[in-house]
Motif scaffolding. Structure first.
Motif, PDB file in Angstrom:
ATOM      1  N   TYR A  57      60.258   7.524   6.172  1.00  0.00           N
ATOM      2  CA  TYR A  57      60.254   8.463   7.298  1.00  0.00           C
ATOM      3  C   TYR A  57      61.123   8.010   8.473  1.00  0.00           C
ATOM      4  CZ  TYR A  57      56.473   5.514   9.299  1.00  0.00           C
ATOM      5  OH  TYR A  57      55.711   4.475   9.774  1.00  0.00           O
ATOM      6  N   ASP A  86      55.632  10.316   5.329  1.00  0.00           N
ATOM      7  CA  ASP A  86      54.830   9.124   5.586  1.00  0.00           C
ATOM      8  C   ASP A  86      53.915   8.920   4.377  1.00  0.00           C
ATOM      9  OD1 ASP A  86      53.065   7.232   6.454  1.00  0.00           O
ATOM     10  OD2 ASP A  86      52.728   8.163   8.430  1.00  0.00           O
ATOM     11  N   ARG A 112      54.432   4.423  16.766  1.00  0.00           N
ATOM     12  CA  ARG A 112      54.533   3.944  15.399  1.00  0.00           C
ATOM     13  C   ARG A 112      54.977   2.485  15.317  1.00  0.00           C
ATOM     14  NH1 ARG A 112      57.208   8.807  12.028  1.00  0.00           N
ATOM     15  NH2 ARG A 112      55.305   9.645  11.183  1.00  0.00           N
TER      16      ARG A 112
END
Ligand SMILES: [Zn+2]
Length: 405
Positions: free
Chosen positions: A64, A112, A198
């Protein structure tokens, strides 16, 4: 040299003709194989290069992330321009694999692994290779592979060192091998994943192209063994494999070793099997929640089927300072992006609370939404709980989703 000198050379018309000189090589098995590579970073680049050169027929690349300048020193498939363009790792890797060997078919998924890849995708793979830099993603793969009783090939690198393992459900387990401290770190990452940055989830580990190429090569080699699947009784070949073993390499001291993994524990959340999968051609990720519930009622003769969701479906966000309520229709994994895009955190300390559903039931109020909209991935295998039993139903209507080119 005269032309006749070449007469006894084998004829090389396709790239894998040369591999047929290897006695145990099965061209058809390799050409028909489907291999999923999860993570297209330093390790993933090396694994993909090997799979392409080995003429592995169908390669699925899952990632991703976008390409950053710092990736270039360890990733032979990426170029400076890719970093300048902020290009997706999975798409560029797919392009370059095709460039390396146009005979292989490739597919890339910008997704993901923790919630974006349906179990039916795993189910259709001949080998699954994890090229990751974080424990949460490894745990997700481990749990998915356990459900399907499929082995998976893990790899990890740091500095000049690295290791690789093939986890075999029922015999070895990534989750069983985790220490309490590591489990705590995963729980923290899980909590942060959807609402915070993230980069907390992602490891920041210094790696080199040297350890990446060594471990990536070992992983590709194990994939080749799994694809051929020779056992002890086979006359053609027998391989020692890394199944339930760990290969360790330390470049600084040139220490290399293979060790048996510890036995699995009794109490572990990964040890959960989806036996007896029901293939439902009439269901796909475009089916609505209402249609799915009706289907389950009819198929299992059950008035109140319950469908637990892998990730919560969020219908309301509450800003803590103003107590302002915002209506949304989002799977939990999309909330972080929504909060950022809409500036819902007015300052650093602002908390945003989520209200959502963990189950799809006859009382779920948004039955017109599609399964995709509530966060269920294409080709997912959905768990449906009915009175006293569990059913595992694949969205087989999504079969065309896997499309190697
Ligand atoms: Zn376990």
């Amino acid at each position: 040299m005269k032309k006749e000198d070449f007469l006894f050379e084998p004829s090389i018309n396709t790239r894998d003709d040369v591999y047929e000189l290897i006695s145990w090589w099965k061209k058809d098995k390799v050409r028909n194989a489907k291999v999923m590579v999860i993570g297209a970073g330093a390790l993933g680049n090396e694994v993909l290069k090997n799979l392409a050169l080995l003429n592995i027929g169908n390669i699925l690349i899952v990632d991703y992330d976008t390409i950053e300048f710092s990736n270039l020193s360890r990733s032979l498939l990426f170029r400076e321009n890719d970093a300048n363009n902020n290009a997706l790792k999975c798409s560029i890797a797919a392009e370059r694999v095709k460039d390396l060997n146009p005979e292989v078919k490739v597919m890339s998924l910008n997704a993901d692994i923790n919630n974006g890849i349906g179990l039916g995708v795993f189910r259709r793979m001949d080998a699954i290779i994890g090229c990751l830099d974080n424990r949460l993603a490894r745990l997700s793969i481990n749990r998915a592979c356990y459900k399907l009783r499929k082995p998976w090939i893990d790899g990890a690198i740091e500095n000049l060192a690295g290791q690789s393992t093939v986890y075999v459900p029922g015999k070895s387990c990534y989750e069983c091998d985790l220490t309490e401290r590591e489990k705590k770190m995963i729980r923290r990452a899980q909590a942060c994943m959807n609402v915070a940055n993230r980069s907390i989830v992602r490891g920041r580990i210094p790696t080199t192209p040297i350890s990446a190429s060594i471990i990536g090569a070992i992983q590709a080699q194990e994939a080749l063994k799994i694809i051929h699947n020779y056992d002890e009784k086979s006359k053609e070949a027998y391989f020692e494999t890394l199944k339930s073993k760990i290969f360790r390499y330390e470049g600084k001291t040139i220490d290399i070793g293979v060790y048996e993994l510890e036995d699995i524990k009794e109490d572990c959340d990964s040890h959960y099997y989806y036996d007896e999968i029901i293939e439902a051609n009439e269901l796909s990720h475009n089916t609505t929640v209402g249609e799915l519930i009706e289907w389950a009622q009819k198929t299992f003769n059950e008035s109140e089927p319950e469908i637990p969701l892998q990730q919560q479906f969020i219908y309301e966000l509450i800003q803590d300072k103003s107590e302002n309520r915002i209506s949304v229709r989002l799977p939990e994994s999309k909330v972080r992006e929504y909060i950022e895009t809409n500036n819902l955190r007015t300052d650093f300390n602002e908390e945003v609370y989520l209200k959502g559903y963990h189950y799809l039931t006859i009382d779920f109020p948004f039955k017109e939404l599609t399964l995709k909209e509530v966060g269920i991935a294409p080709l997912e295998i959905i768990l449906i709980e009915i009175e006293g039993a569990k059913k595992y139903v694949e969205l087989t209507g999504d079969s065309n989703y896997l499309n190697f080119k």
